[in-house]
Design a protein around this motif. Structure first.
Motif, PDB file in Angstrom:
ATOM      1  N   LYS A 214      53.333  43.631  47.013  1.00 32.84           N
ATOM      2  CA  LYS A 214      52.578  42.715  47.862  1.00 32.84           C
ATOM      3  C   LYS A 214      51.303  43.365  48.387  1.00 32.84           C
ATOM      4  O   LYS A 214      51.331  44.432  49.013  1.00 32.84           O
ATOM      5  N   LEU A 215      50.169  42.683  48.145  1.00 36.83           N
ATOM      6  CA  LEU A 215      48.866  43.096  48.649  1.00 36.83           C
ATOM      7  C   LEU A 215      48.438  42.152  49.770  1.00 36.83           C
ATOM      8  O   LEU A 215      48.879  41.001  49.814  1.00 36.83           O
ATOM      9  N   TYR A 216      47.547  42.644  50.635  1.00 35.88           N
ATOM     10  CA  TYR A 216      47.128  41.855  51.796  1.00 35.88           C
ATOM     11  C   TYR A 216      45.629  41.570  51.751  1.00 35.88           C
ATOM     12  O   TYR A 216      44.813  42.494  51.725  1.00 35.88           O
ATOM     13  N   PHE A 217      45.299  40.294  51.738  1.00 31.40           N
ATOM     14  CA  PHE A 217      43.911  39.832  51.800  1.00 31.40           C
ATOM     15  C   PHE A 217      43.770  39.036  53.093  1.00 31.40           C
ATOM     16  O   PHE A 217      43.889  37.823  53.119  1.00 31.40           O
ATOM     17  N   ILE A 227      39.562  42.892  60.607  1.00 33.57           N
ATOM     18  CA  ILE A 227      40.644  43.701  60.055  1.00 33.57           C
ATOM     19  C   ILE A 227      40.183  44.280  58.709  1.00 33.57           C
ATOM     20  O   ILE A 227      39.681  43.542  57.864  1.00 33.57           O
ATOM     21  N   PRO A 228      40.354  45.593  58.497  1.00 33.88           N
ATOM     22  CA  PRO A 228      39.941  46.194  57.221  1.00 33.88           C
ATOM     23  C   PRO A 228      40.677  45.580  56.036  1.00 33.88           C
ATOM     24  O   PRO A 228      41.865  45.248  56.116  1.00 33.88           O
ATOM     25  N   LEU A 229      39.957  45.447  54.938  1.00 34.91           N
ATOM     26  CA  LEU A 229      40.516  44.891  53.702  1.00 34.91           C
ATOM     27  C   LEU A 229      40.722  45.973  52.651  1.00 34.91           C
ATOM     28  O   LEU A 229      40.043  47.008  52.667  1.00 34.91           O
ATOM     29  N   ILE A 230      41.623  45.712  51.730  1.00 34.10           N
ATOM     30  CA  ILE A 230      41.734  46.561  50.562  1.00 34.10           C
ATOM     31  C   ILE A 230      40.466  46.426  49.730  1.00 34.10           C
ATOM     32  O   ILE A 230      39.893  45.333  49.615  1.00 34.10           O
ATOM     33  N   TYR A 231      39.975  47.532  49.159  1.00 36.97           N
ATOM     34  CA  TYR A 231      38.801  47.459  48.292  1.00 36.97           C
ATOM     35  C   TYR A 231      39.150  46.633  47.057  1.00 36.97           C
ATOM     36  O   TYR A 231      40.232  46.765  46.487  1.00 36.97           O
ATOM     37  N   GLN A 232      38.234  45.791  46.651  1.00 41.55           N
ATOM     38  CA  GLN A 232      38.519  44.864  45.564  1.00 41.55           C
ATOM     39  C   GLN A 232      38.811  45.590  44.255  1.00 41.55           C
ATOM     40  O   GLN A 232      39.680  45.170  43.482  1.00 41.55           O
ATOM     41  N   GLY A 233      38.116  46.688  44.015  1.00 41.38           N
ATOM     42  CA  GLY A 233      38.391  47.466  42.805  1.00 41.38           C
ATOM     43  C   GLY A 233      39.802  48.032  42.805  1.00 41.38           C
ATOM     44  O   GLY A 233      40.500  48.024  41.782  1.00 41.38           O
ATOM     45  N   GLY A 246      55.890  45.876  34.755  1.00 41.54           N
ATOM     46  CA  GLY A 246      56.761  44.713  34.893  1.00 41.54           C
ATOM     47  C   GLY A 246      56.977  44.227  36.303  1.00 41.54           C
ATOM     48  O   GLY A 246      57.976  43.548  36.573  1.00 41.54           O
ATOM     49  N   LEU A 247      56.050  44.540  37.218  1.00 43.25           N
ATOM     50  CA  LEU A 247      56.161  44.073  38.593  1.00 43.25           C
ATOM     51  C   LEU A 247      55.173  42.941  38.836  1.00 43.25           C
ATOM     52  O   LEU A 247      53.964  43.132  38.678  1.00 43.25           O
ATOM     53  N   PRO A 248      55.629  41.763  39.240  1.00 39.05           N
ATOM     54  CA  PRO A 248      54.681  40.721  39.655  1.00 39.05           C
ATOM     55  C   PRO A 248      53.959  41.174  40.928  1.00 39.05           C
ATOM     56  O   PRO A 248      54.522  41.909  41.746  1.00 39.05           O
ATOM     57  N   SER A 249      52.720  40.730  41.093  1.00 38.22           N
ATOM     58  CA  SER A 249      51.958  41.053  42.298  1.00 38.22           C
ATOM     59  C   SER A 249      51.806  39.805  43.151  1.00 38.22           C
ATOM     60  O   SER A 249      51.528  38.718  42.653  1.00 38.22           O
ATOM     61  N   MET A 250      51.998  39.968  44.445  1.00 36.67           N
ATOM     62  CA  MET A 250      51.929  38.872  45.404  1.00 36.67           C
ATOM     63  C   MET A 250      50.808  39.149  46.390  1.00 36.67           C
ATOM     64  O   MET A 250      50.604  40.287  46.810  1.00 36.67           O
ATOM     65  N   ALA A 251      50.088  38.095  46.784  1.00 38.15           N
ATOM     66  CA  ALA A 251      48.977  38.254  47.722  1.00 38.15           C
ATOM     67  C   ALA A 251      49.251  37.500  49.007  1.00 38.15           C
ATOM     68  O   ALA A 251      49.520  36.296  48.983  1.00 38.15           O
ATOM     69  N   HIS A 252      49.178  38.197  50.143  1.00 38.03           N
ATOM     70  CA  HIS A 252      49.111  37.507  51.430  1.00 38.03           C
ATOM     71  C   HIS A 252      47.679  37.042  51.608  1.00 38.03           C
ATOM     72  O   HIS A 252      46.755  37.856  51.664  1.00 38.03           O
ATOM     73  N   ALA A 253      47.484  35.740  51.687  1.00 36.38           N
ATOM     74  CA  ALA A 253      46.156  35.168  51.913  1.00 36.38           C
ATOM     75  C   ALA A 253      46.339  33.703  52.267  1.00 36.38           C
ATOM     76  O   ALA A 253      47.150  33.012  51.646  1.00 36.38           O
TER      77      ALA A 253
END
Length: 498
Positions: A214-217, A227-233, A246-253
């Protein structure tokens, strides 16, 4: 020749006995509703289902049936896969402050009942997108409970879900956080810093049994950007690395600009509905989406990003803000009377007070109306996605904040009803709660449909969920890992006031 005939007859008899040895559970005569894709549900009649060692071993209409330790005649009932709520938070009782003098006792009692609360509303699988293997083990220790999974949360220093934590505490409390340029890495050892760089957090969470990353946007609530963001790269590299193992990625946004960043980072799952449009220029009377919102939703559709509407988030915030809110009868299915009384007390209403601050002179009625308007924006976005064939997932985000109006199991059922009210068809709703979630989180080899070799997590309903969403609140029995549990035994009154 006679010996050969005798041997063959003996072999056939032994083989037949082995094939039809007593199974643990056999369900006869149910109408099986089996989701096969985003919108299609196969209806299977005149079949029986055999369950052994927690798994489905046979679905058949053969006249000869295996003997069973338990046989259930499910005539005129509907058998469906157990529901997956793919966005829950299992650690803390909603609305409980650690400083409350009875916090430890209340928290312990909550942890003991929350699994049963989910089962009462037919949830047999849950996914906590910000937990660890040990946290999941703690949840499942309080049986009976749904099968539980977690996603590895990957916040950045001082970012969303990591605010206020020193770098050393971040390493301790958020084991999969992402190290970025300009972090105070001197506060950790070189090996500790290395464990948070590149794909290291992904490899560790995968090894620990995570089912997604899980990533946070989230750069701030509402229109704030503090609030600081993860760098897009970094975000793009992480989603690529996750996919490779084989891991799905989830975004908090949940805001239009943040969901655009998540789309651009090629995430697999959007963990919230798009309710924050960042523009007052909306015409809800004609259901017109702003161009920026429509563009993001079109990208979600084009890339087939699975979408959790989480409508209950804004609904629960509106209710906890509303001074006229009262605990209706449905809350009494999952909450003991003493807990309801505490929520209504001065200490228990602390979040109500917090939610009513910072609005200026606006009346309580107008505050609630504004939150409901934001909720309706989420409904409009969901309706557009559904009409354009997006992949929808059932996820309630229970609890999304210290909202006592958001309770395990009940909020899942409310999410289903609100998705339907937003226009999602009943067949698609069943798929969102079962096969879609299973596929999105790579669990479809075990869950999501009624099929041989899948785990026997099932629901036996008294009414047809393809005719009414209320069928999800008309459960006869819940089957978890092959064990059948009558719904009435999961009601809070059957557990005692704790």
């Amino acid at each position: 020749m006679k010996k050969q005939i005798l041997f063959a007859a003996t072999y056939c008899m032994l083989f037949s006995n082995a094939l039809f040895a007593a199974v643990d559970l056999r369900i006869d005569n149910a109408i099986i509703l089996n989701p096969v894709d985003k919108h299609q549900v196969n209806i299977i009649s005149n079949h029986w289902i055999a369950i052994q060692n927690g798994k489905i071993i046979k679905v058949s209409n053969a006249r000869k049936k295996p003997r069973a330790k338990t046989v259930v005649d499910a005539k005129d009932k509907y058998l469906i896969p157990g529901l997956t709520d793919s966005h829950v938070h299992l650690k803390t009782m909603p609305g409980l402050l650690a400083s409350d003098p009875n916090a430890k006792q209340m928290q312990k009692a909550f942890l003991q009942r929350q699994g049963r609360n989910y089962l009462y509303y037919g949830v047999t699988q849950v996914i906590d997108p910000s937990n660890t293997a040990s946290g999941i083990a703690d949840f499942m220790a309080n049986v009976p409970a749904p099968n539980a999974f977690f996603c590895g949360a990957m916040p950045v220093y001082q970012g969303y879900n990591a605010e206020g934590l020193s770098y050393a505490k971040l390493h301790h409390h958020k084991p999969y956080f992402i190290a970025q340029h300009n972090d105070p890495t001197h506060e950790l050892t070189p090996s500790q810093v290395h464990s948070h760089q590149g794909s290291q957090p992904l490899e560790r969470m995968r090894s620990d049994g995570a089912t997604c990353a899980k990533l946070y946007f989230e750069d701030g609530f509402g229109e704030n950007s503090n609030i600081p963001l993860i760098y897009q790269g970094d975000a793009r590299r992480l989603t690529e690395s996750a996919k490779a193992i084989g891991l799905p990625s989830m975004a908090h946004a949940n805001a239009v600009d943040m969901q655009q960043l998540a789309v651009d980072a090629n995430v697999d799952i959007m963990a919230h509905g798009l309710w924050n449009w960042l523009t007052p220029n909306i015409n809800q009377a004609t259901n017109v989406l702003p161009p920026t919102v429509k563009a993001v939703l079109d990208s979600i559709i084009e890339k087939d990003i699975a979408y959790q509407p989480t409508l209950t988030v804004m609904d629960s915030l509106a209710k906890v803000t509303d001074r006229t809110f009262s605990f209706t009868e449905e809350y009494q299915t999952v909450l003991p009377s003493p807990v309801i009384a505490w929520y209504q007390s001065e200490p228990g209403r602390w979040f109500f007070k917090e939610m009513n601050q910072g609005w200026g002179s606006m009346s309580n009625q107008k505050k609630v109306a504004k939150l409901k308007r934001i909720f309706s924006q989420g409904q409009l976005a969901l309706n557009y996605l559904y009409k354009n064939d997006a992949t929808l997932l059932l996820g309630s985000d229970t609890p999304p904040a210290p909202t006592y109006t958001s309770q395990p199991g009940l909020s899942t059922y409310k999410e289903l009803t609100m998705m339907h009210q937003a226009g999602v068809g009943l067949a698609s709703l069943l798929s969102a709660a079962t096969i879609n979630n299973a596929k999105a989180f790579s669990l479809d080899d075990r869950y999501g449909s009624v099929a041989v070799n899948k785990i026997a997590n099932l629901l036996l309903l008294n009414s047809d969920p393809l005719k009414s969403v209320s069928a999800y609140n008309d459960i006869d029995s819940v089957i978890v890992n092959g064990t059948m549990i009558k719904r009435a035994t999961l009601h809070i009154n059957a557990l005692g006031a704790r």
